[in-house]
Enzyme design. Structure first.
Site, PDB file in Angstrom:
ATOM      1  N   CYS A 176      -9.451   9.485  20.399  1.00 17.50           N
ATOM      2  CA  CYS A 176      -8.225  10.261  20.223  1.00 17.50           C
ATOM      3  C   CYS A 176      -7.482   9.678  19.024  1.00 17.50           C
ATOM      4  CB  CYS A 176      -7.380  10.307  21.498  1.00 17.50           C
ATOM      5  SG  CYS A 176      -6.566   8.769  21.953  1.00 17.50           S
TER       6      CYS A 176
ATOM      7  N   CYS B  33      -3.454   6.821  25.075  1.00 18.07           N
ATOM      8  CA  CYS B  33      -3.180   7.829  26.107  1.00 18.07           C
ATOM      9  C   CYS B  33      -4.459   8.531  26.562  1.00 18.07           C
ATOM     10  CB  CYS B  33      -2.170   8.869  25.616  1.00 18.07           C
ATOM     11  SG  CYS B  33      -0.533   8.222  25.247  1.00 18.07           S
ATOM     12  N   ARG B  34      -4.913   9.487  25.757  1.00 19.27           N
ATOM     13  CA  ARG B  34      -6.033  10.341  26.174  1.00 19.27           C
ATOM     14  C   ARG B  34      -7.352   9.604  26.287  1.00 19.27           C
ATOM     15  NH1 ARG B  34      -5.238  14.837  21.698  1.00 19.27           N
ATOM     16  NH2 ARG B  34      -4.695  12.951  20.545  1.00 19.27           N
ATOM     17  N   SER B  35      -7.718   8.869  25.241  1.00 21.33           N
ATOM     18  CA  SER B  35      -9.047   8.232  25.286  1.00 21.33           C
ATOM     19  C   SER B  35      -9.143   7.115  26.324  1.00 21.33           C
ATOM     20  CB  SER B  35      -9.506   7.785  23.897  1.00 21.33           C
ATOM     21  OG  SER B  35      -8.589   6.934  23.281  1.00 21.33           O
TER      22      SER B  35
ATOM     23  N   ASN C 195      -5.493   5.810  20.674  1.00 23.81           N
ATOM     24  CA  ASN C 195      -6.243   5.078  21.694  1.00 23.81           C
ATOM     25  C   ASN C 195      -5.330   4.407  22.722  1.00 23.81           C
ATOM     26  OD1 ASN C 195      -8.604   2.327  21.860  1.00 23.81           O
ATOM     27  ND2 ASN C 195      -8.702   4.243  22.951  1.00 23.81           N
TER      28      ASN C 195
ATOM     29  N   ASP D 227      -2.199  16.014  23.748  1.00 30.10           N
ATOM     30  CA  ASP D 227      -1.629  14.676  23.633  1.00 30.10           C
ATOM     31  C   ASP D 227      -0.363  14.592  24.486  1.00 30.10           C
ATOM     32  OD1 ASP D 227      -0.707  12.182  22.922  1.00 30.10           O
ATOM     33  OD2 ASP D 227      -0.946  12.502  20.769  1.00 30.10           O
TER      34      ASP D 227
END
Length: 167
Positions: free
Chosen positions: A12, A17-19, A15, A129
């Protein structure tokens, strides 16, 4: 590819939040499956602003609420060697997909894909995001990445796990 394990890298922007949420969901689902020990998962960001930092506190809380501990993960930026070290680079959204493909050497570009699309859960789908959102935005991301993680386990279970797995 030097290892017999299949290696997945979730990417993402920062690195945090999402990943890391996707990494946590993937690791949990893989460890609870017959693929345990045969698939490795890591995550990275296209930007290095948060390198060395833990995931966002809201991401940690969200994952913890689902029984997954991501607190020990640390953000890192995508490295050139990641294109050789990982079988698939799975991106959170179209912007990261474009950026990762631009950085990839030509032979690796075909191994860069959108996570939700590659998992088969949302064709051309993007993980939004949640950074500027609230806890419910992190929950939405968790639902997307956990569903994708379940689909990844099914996909990898249906094919040989050693070597590069095709599209």
């Amino acid at each position: 590819m030097k290892s017999a394990a299949t290696r997945l890298l979730v990417v993402c922007l920062g690195n945090i939040c999402r990943s890391p949420l996707a990494e946590g969901a993937l690791r949990a689902r893989i460890e609870a499956s017959p693929l345990a020990g045969r698939v490795q998962v890591d995550s990275a960001g296209t930007g290095g602003w948060h390198a060395g930092e833990p995931p966002d506190r809201r991401a940690i809380a969200c994952a913890r609420g689902h029984g997954v501990d991501i607190a020990a993960l640390r953000a890192r930026q995508l490295r050139s060697r990641d294109f050789a070290d990982f079988d698939w680079l799975l991106c959170a959204d179209a912007d990261n997909l474009r950026d990762v493909r631009r950085l990839a050497p030509p032979p690796a570009r075909e191994r860069v894909a959108l996570l939700l699309d590659w998992a088969g859960t949302v064709p051309a789908g993007e993980v939004p995001d949640p950074y500027y959102g609230h806890s419910d935005h992190f929950e939405e991301v968790w639902q997307l990445v956990d569903t994708a993680a379940q689909a990844v386990v099914a996909r990898l279970s249906a094919r040989p796990v050693s070597g590069i797995i095709g599209p």
